[in-house]
Design a protein around this motif. Structure first.
Motif, PDB file in Angstrom:
ATOM      1  N   GLU A 128       0.830  -1.209   0.000  1.00 26.39           N
ATOM      2  CA  GLU A 128       0.000   0.000   0.000  1.00 26.39           C
ATOM      3  C   GLU A 128       0.860   1.253   0.000  1.00 26.39           C
ATOM      4  OE1 GLU A 128      -2.433  -0.364   3.422  1.00 26.39           O
ATOM      5  OE2 GLU A 128      -3.773  -1.874   2.547  1.00 26.39           O
ATOM      6  N   LEU A 129       1.985   1.222   0.725  1.00 23.53           N
ATOM      7  CA  LEU A 129       2.857   2.388   0.790  1.00 23.53           C
ATOM      8  C   LEU A 129       3.634   2.580  -0.509  1.00 23.53           C
ATOM      9  CD1 LEU A 129       4.281   2.036   4.423  1.00 23.53           C
ATOM     10  CD2 LEU A 129       2.675   3.765   3.599  1.00 23.53           C
ATOM     11  N   ILE A 130       4.076   1.478  -1.087  1.00 24.60           N
ATOM     12  CA  ILE A 130       4.875   1.572  -2.314  1.00 24.60           C
ATOM     13  C   ILE A 130       3.996   1.865  -3.518  1.00 24.60           C
ATOM     14  CG2 ILE A 130       6.377   0.256  -3.870  1.00 24.60           C
ATOM     15  CD1 ILE A 130       7.454  -1.208  -1.441  1.00 24.60           C
ATOM     16  N   LYS A 131       2.781   1.286  -3.549  1.00 24.18           N
ATOM     17  CA  LYS A 131       1.805   1.451  -4.633  1.00 24.18           C
ATOM     18  C   LYS A 131       2.417   1.061  -5.969  1.00 24.18           C
ATOM     19  CE  LYS A 131      -0.935   4.937  -2.214  1.00 24.18           C
ATOM     20  NZ  LYS A 131      -1.466   6.306  -2.225  1.00 24.18           N
ATOM     21  N   ASP A 132       2.495   2.001  -6.907  1.00 27.11           N
ATOM     22  CA  ASP A 132       2.924   1.667  -8.264  1.00 27.11           C
ATOM     23  C   ASP A 132       4.440   1.715  -8.458  1.00 27.11           C
ATOM     24  OD1 ASP A 132       0.287   1.375  -8.950  1.00 27.11           O
ATOM     25  OD2 ASP A 132       0.072   3.479  -9.551  1.00 27.11           O
ATOM     26  N   THR A 133       5.158   2.082  -7.441  1.00 25.55           N
ATOM     27  CA  THR A 133       6.621   2.144  -7.607  1.00 25.55           C
ATOM     28  C   THR A 133       7.208   0.748  -7.519  1.00 25.55           C
ATOM     29  OG1 THR A 133       6.915   2.484  -5.232  1.00 25.55           O
ATOM     30  CG2 THR A 133       6.700   4.446  -6.617  1.00 25.55           C
ATOM     31  N   ASP A 134       8.493   0.645  -7.834  1.00 26.66           N
ATOM     32  CA  ASP A 134       9.165  -0.658  -7.791  1.00 26.66           C
ATOM     33  C   ASP A 134       9.132  -1.212  -6.376  1.00 26.66           C
ATOM     34  OD1 ASP A 134       9.738  -0.446 -10.441  1.00 26.66           O
ATOM     35  OD2 ASP A 134      11.709   0.479 -10.128  1.00 26.66           O
ATOM     36  N   CYS A 135       8.708  -2.454  -6.288  1.00 28.29           N
ATOM     37  CA  CYS A 135       8.602  -3.107  -4.984  1.00 28.29           C
ATOM     38  C   CYS A 135       9.955  -3.669  -4.568  1.00 28.29           C
ATOM     39  CB  CYS A 135       7.569  -4.225  -5.038  1.00 28.29           C
ATOM     40  SG  CYS A 135       7.284  -5.022  -3.448  1.00 28.29           S
ATOM     41  N   ARG A 136      10.512  -3.103  -3.524  1.00 31.02           N
ATOM     42  CA  ARG A 136      11.804  -3.585  -3.057  1.00 31.02           C
ATOM     43  C   ARG A 136      11.619  -4.753  -2.088  1.00 31.02           C
ATOM     44  NH1 ARG A 136      13.574   2.423  -1.546  1.00 31.02           N
ATOM     45  NH2 ARG A 136      11.320   2.425  -1.250  1.00 31.02           N
ATOM     46  N   PRO A 137      12.589  -5.659  -1.997  1.00 25.73           N
ATOM     47  CA  PRO A 137      12.470  -6.815  -1.108  1.00 25.73           C
ATOM     48  C   PRO A 137      12.301  -6.385   0.339  1.00 25.73           C
ATOM     49  CG  PRO A 137      14.315  -7.086  -2.618  1.00 25.73           C
ATOM     50  CD  PRO A 137      13.846  -5.669  -2.762  1.00 25.73           C
ATOM     51  N   GLU A 138      11.611  -7.211   1.098  1.00 23.51           N
ATOM     52  CA  GLU A 138      11.405  -6.923   2.507  1.00 23.51           C
ATOM     53  C   GLU A 138      12.736  -6.852   3.233  1.00 23.51           C
ATOM     54  OE1 GLU A 138       8.457  -8.515   6.011  1.00 23.51           O
ATOM     55  OE2 GLU A 138       9.478  -9.996   4.788  1.00 23.51           O
ATOM     56  N   GLY A 139      12.900  -5.834   4.055  1.00 23.92           N
ATOM     57  CA  GLY A 139      14.125  -5.685   4.825  1.00 23.92           C
ATOM     58  C   GLY A 139      15.248  -4.994   4.095  1.00 23.92           C
ATOM     59  N   SER A 140      14.972  -4.468   2.885  1.00 23.36           N
ATOM     60  CA  SER A 140      16.045  -3.848   2.108  1.00 23.36           C
ATOM     61  C   SER A 140      16.153  -2.349   2.337  1.00 23.36           C
ATOM     62  CB  SER A 140      15.821  -4.109   0.611  1.00 23.36           C
ATOM     63  OG  SER A 140      14.604  -3.515   0.185  1.00 23.36           O
ATOM     64  N   CYS A 141      15.231  -1.744   3.090  1.00 24.25           N
ATOM     65  CA  CYS A 141      15.244  -0.302   3.320  1.00 24.25           C
ATOM     66  C   CYS A 141      14.752  -0.014   4.733  1.00 24.25           C
ATOM     67  CB  CYS A 141      14.376   0.406   2.288  1.00 24.25           C
ATOM     68  SG  CYS A 141      14.287   2.184   2.508  1.00 24.25           S
ATOM     69  N   MET A 142      15.599   0.609   5.534  1.00 20.74           N
ATOM     70  CA  MET A 142      15.239   0.882   6.919  1.00 20.74           C
ATOM     71  C   MET A 142      14.086   1.875   7.010  1.00 20.74           C
ATOM     72  SD  MET A 142      17.656   2.444   9.923  1.00 20.74           S
ATOM     73  CE  MET A 142      16.972   2.961  11.495  1.00 20.74           C
ATOM     74  N   GLU A 143      14.135   2.934   6.189  1.00 19.41           N
ATOM     75  CA  GLU A 143      13.094   3.955   6.249  1.00 19.41           C
ATOM     76  C   GLU A 143      11.725   3.382   5.900  1.00 19.41           C
ATOM     77  OE1 GLU A 143      15.959   4.251   4.758  1.00 19.41           O
ATOM     78  OE2 GLU A 143      16.984   5.755   5.994  1.00 19.41           O
ATOM     79  N   MET A 144      11.674   2.530   4.863  1.00 21.67           N
ATOM     80  CA  MET A 144      10.411   1.933   4.460  1.00 21.67           C
ATOM     81  C   MET A 144       9.852   1.020   5.539  1.00 21.67           C
ATOM     82  SD  MET A 144       7.899   1.430   2.476  1.00 21.67           S
ATOM     83  CE  MET A 144       8.439   2.430   1.085  1.00 21.67           C
TER      84      MET A 144
END
Length: 764
Positions: free
Chosen positions: A672-688
């Motif tokens: 829901e937060l990423i929506k149409d942007t590229d979906c990054r793997p879980e745990g790959s971004c601290m801010e997300m």
């Protein structure tokens, strides 16, 4: 959900006939149908069904009829997509068209004549698509041992058992002749197409010439001229993969009984794999692999110098295969290959006291001027004859050396060492951590040709004897490496028992039989289920951190442990929004991280000193030494009493409190937060991940009672893979959700720690 013919309703739910899976309810069924396995098998089933409908079965042909002849004849009924011939007997074929109309037109023809032969054409037999389950590895391994067990149990000693293993698995005269026959067959076709080709130890080598020089004047088995096969390829400019594609084509069309031909172009050295049906042999063909030929002669030299090497290699290879550590039939994957396993044996023999085998550098000094050899810039010099190498002064028998192998690697510091068979010693891992220091790290083993990079870093780094930038065990992952060392530890423990050395008077399995027994995966106990391991992964460390560890020298483990502890605290506090309190009287920070590591190393060293010494490996069946000295705590019988809980120091730890189920529904919130942007793997971004936690806390109700749990970090190293072990224990879990949190953290926490280490290195 749409109707699916592969799904049947049962009294207990549903059954997927295609995948042979029972499903308890409709949600489980919907999830299964959307899965990759079900979709893949459905696609394969539909493809097979279409192929059957578009194909005809043709019999009455002769071996001299080629695939091209059949294609040209049936082309008048429609476009032919493929012709599958029985090359072994040459009496039938399956002709596949691109559409069903062509199939009907072929079947409607009353008579088919080709090259004076009357062909019999009928519809292709339709078979039900069925998933055939593969035999489990443990079943095959147990059957293999059952065939070997009676002979081993009757022998009088472990040495005799090891010699029997050699006799049982080495090539017999008939097998040697069969392999020579296959090589001769490959030579005949290679010389027709590549006039300068040379076969050496089953390695195909060809120097590229112009097409006109390499094309023959004869005709191939399928009636096409050899020049037509080579006409579109310029061998002088072709890559090894392109040349091997040509070799694969020639194998398929020209060599009888060869099938399952495929090119592995993604391998470090591209190779053609094939199976000879009549001889039942697997074959590999590669080009210009002169280093592999030199390695083979190197192993032959060692085998000629030392008679004990072959029994050790055969025994340990079979043990590794039985324990599913090596012997992958596909030749790839995270298992040890036989060459790597052989080098581990050689390295152990180089480090015996006195040594059983000389190092590669020592062999180089014994070679004469005519034996000097440099391949691709690497020094591959060694004596050509075993007589030039003096015999070893080591007189240990095979049983003792086998025991010593397991003891040696059960306590080996893989995490801190780079194994060098050339030097016969372990090089410090810190010299290889920094990519910028790769040339400096290998200054002692500098080849004539400057190499652009060092060996691939991994949990086990085993340098090739000549190509010093190649890690022979580079395909191993953490799990495979841990399995190897754990099995060595189990074997070391068994070799200390009387059941290993002494034959059973009651006819029970003993010696190698029990050592070879395959073990099934035992369920984890409750204590292990509450620990999370974060291994020391060299390959995933950022370059900045590698430089820091490089400068830390022997203290690199403590520095890495400190970084991991800091990252773990950051995950709990800044990502999962836990309230964290350190243990009483201890401020958990950099100093306490070092204290925890130091205390862990102290406990490890204590247990190691009390354990069996490596020098005692010479006494097979010997028990562990009793501790000695003036310790007042030692009992009159010479045994140490059990350490009470008050004697064991409390390691630093965190007390974490969580008021929300931040582990539930994270993937949905991330989408829901990423929506149409590229979906990054879980745990790959601290801010997300922090935003995901905040959204869950904002939308979902909190727990009725706060979940409190203790996290205690410990560093395990030196005698096994370096890793940070987090022991987790609930201190207040009235709602019963701790197990769910733990299973989430098992996967999430190591990924986030890796991400935070990269972020810290990037901001430094």
């Amino acid at each position: 959900m749409e109707a699916d013919a592969n799904i049947k309703v049962t009294p207990k739910g549903f059954l997927c006939i295609l995948c042979n899976v029972n499903l308890p309810n409709l949600p489980s069924l919907e999830q299964h149908v959307k899965g990759r396995k079900h979709k893949t098998l459905s696609t394969v089933k539909e493809t097979r069904k279409a192929q059957e409908e578009h194909s005809v079965f043709v019999s009455g042909i002769k071996p001299q009829i080629s695939q091209t002849d059949i294609t040209e004849y049936f082309q008048k009924f429609g476009q032919v997509s493929d012709v599958i011939m029985d090359k072994a007997k040459g009496v039938f074929a399956i002709v596949q068209f691109t559409d069903a109309d062509s199939t009907q037109a072929t079947l409607s023809c009353l008579e088919h004549r080709m090259s004076g032969l009357k062909l019999r054409v009928k519809p292709r037999e339709k078979k039900d698509f069925k998933l055939i389950p593969k035999k489990t590895g443990s079943e095959n391994l147990q059957q293999s041992l059952d065939r070997l067990k009676p002979q081993l149990c009757q022998l009088a000693s472990v040495d005799a058992q090891m010699q029997h293993v050699v006799e049982r698995f080495q090539l017999g005269e008939n097998e040697k002749k069969t392999r020579e026959l296959l090589v001769s067959s490959c030579k005949r076709f290679s010389w027709s197409f590549f006039q300068t080709a040379r076969f050496c130890h089953s390695v195909f080598q060809a120097r590229a010439k112009s097409t006109t020089e390499q094309a023959g004047e004869g005709m191939s088995d399928d009636g096409r001229s050899e020049d037509s096969i080579l006409s579109d390829i310029d061998l002088s400019t072709s890559s090894p993969t392109e040349v091997l594609e040509l070799v694969a084509t020639i194998l398929r069309r020209c060599v009888p009984s060869v099938h399952k031909v495929h090119v592995v172009g993604s391998a470090r050295l591209p190779v053609v794999k094939f199976h000879h049906q009549e001889l039942n042999l697997q074959g590999d063909i590669t080009i210009n692999n002169r280093l592999a030929v030199r390695n083979t002669r190197f192993l032959q030299l060692y085998s000629g110098v030392e008679d004990r090497l072959r029994p050790l290699v055969y025994t340990i290879r079979y043990w590794a295969k039985q324990k599913q550590l090596a012997g992958n039939p596909s030749g790839s994957g995270p298992l040890l290959n036989n060459y790597a396993l052989t080098l581990l044996i050689i390295y152990f023999l180089q480090n015996c006291d006195p040594p059983v085998l000389l190092t590669v550098d020592q062999l180089k000094d014994m070679a004469c001027e005519e034996e000097e050899c440099v391949i691709e810039g690497w020094d591959c010099t060694f004596p050509s004859q075993p007589i030039a190498v003096p015999p070893s002064k080591n007189t240990q028998n095979l049983c003792t050396l086998l025991f010593g192998f397991f003891t040696f690697y059960a306590n080996f510091d893989f995490a801190g060492s780079v194994i060098s068979v050339r030097k016969g010693r372990a090089l410090p891992i810190t010299d290889f951590l920094s990519q910028n220091k790769s040339e400096e790290a290998m200054h002692e083993e500098k080849p004539t040709k400057t190499q652009p990079h060092g060996p691939k870093l991994g949990p086990l780094i085993l340098l090739d004897p000549f190509e010093l930038s190649h890690n022979v065990a580079g395909n191993l992952n953490e799990r495979s490496h841990r399995s190897f060392q754990r099995e060595c530890q189990d074997a070391d423990k068994y070799c200390r028992s009387l059941q290993f050395q002494h034959k059973s008077l009651k006819g029970k399995p003993w010696g190698l039989v029990r050592l070879f027994t395959p073990q099934g995966g035992a369920p984890r106990d409750k204590t292990e289920q509450l620990t999370i391991s974060i291994p020391f992964k060299l390959a995933s460390l950022p370059e900045t951190l590698r430089n820091e560890l490089h400068h830390a020298g022997d203290g690199f483990r403590l520095l890495w442990f400190q970084k991991v502890c800091s990252a773990v605290e950051g995950v709990f506090k800044n990502v999962l929004r836990c309230n964290i309190a350190p243990s009483t009287d201890v401020a958990f920070g950099q100093d306490s991280a070092v204290d925890a590591a130091g205390e862990m190393e102290t406990s490890l060293n204590t247990s190691t000193n009390d354990s069996f010494d490596s020098k005692d490996a010479a006494v097979v069946g010997a028990k562990r030494r009793l501790s000695s000295g003036s310790d007042a705590a030692v009992s009159p019988q010479g045994k140490k009493p059990r350490m009470t809980k008050t004697q064991k120091p409390e390691l630093p730890h965190w007390i974490c409190a969580q008021k929300h189920m931040v582990w539930a529904g994270r993937r949905k919130v991330r989408r829901e937060l990423i929506k149409d942007t590229d979906c990054r793997p879980e745990g790959s971004c601290m801010e997300m991940e922090a935003q995901v936690t905040d959204r869950i806390i904002e939308k979902e109700p909190g727990l009725k009672e706060t979940l409190e749990f203790k996290v205690q970090p410990q560093m395990v190293g030196e005698t096994e893979s370096t890793k940070t072990v987090l022991t987790m224990e609930p201190t207040s879990d009235q709602t019963g959700v701790f197990q769910d949190l733990f299973h989430f953290l098992e996967v999430f926490l190591p990924k986030m720690v890796e991400t935070l280490l990269e972020k810290e290195a990037g901001s430094a």
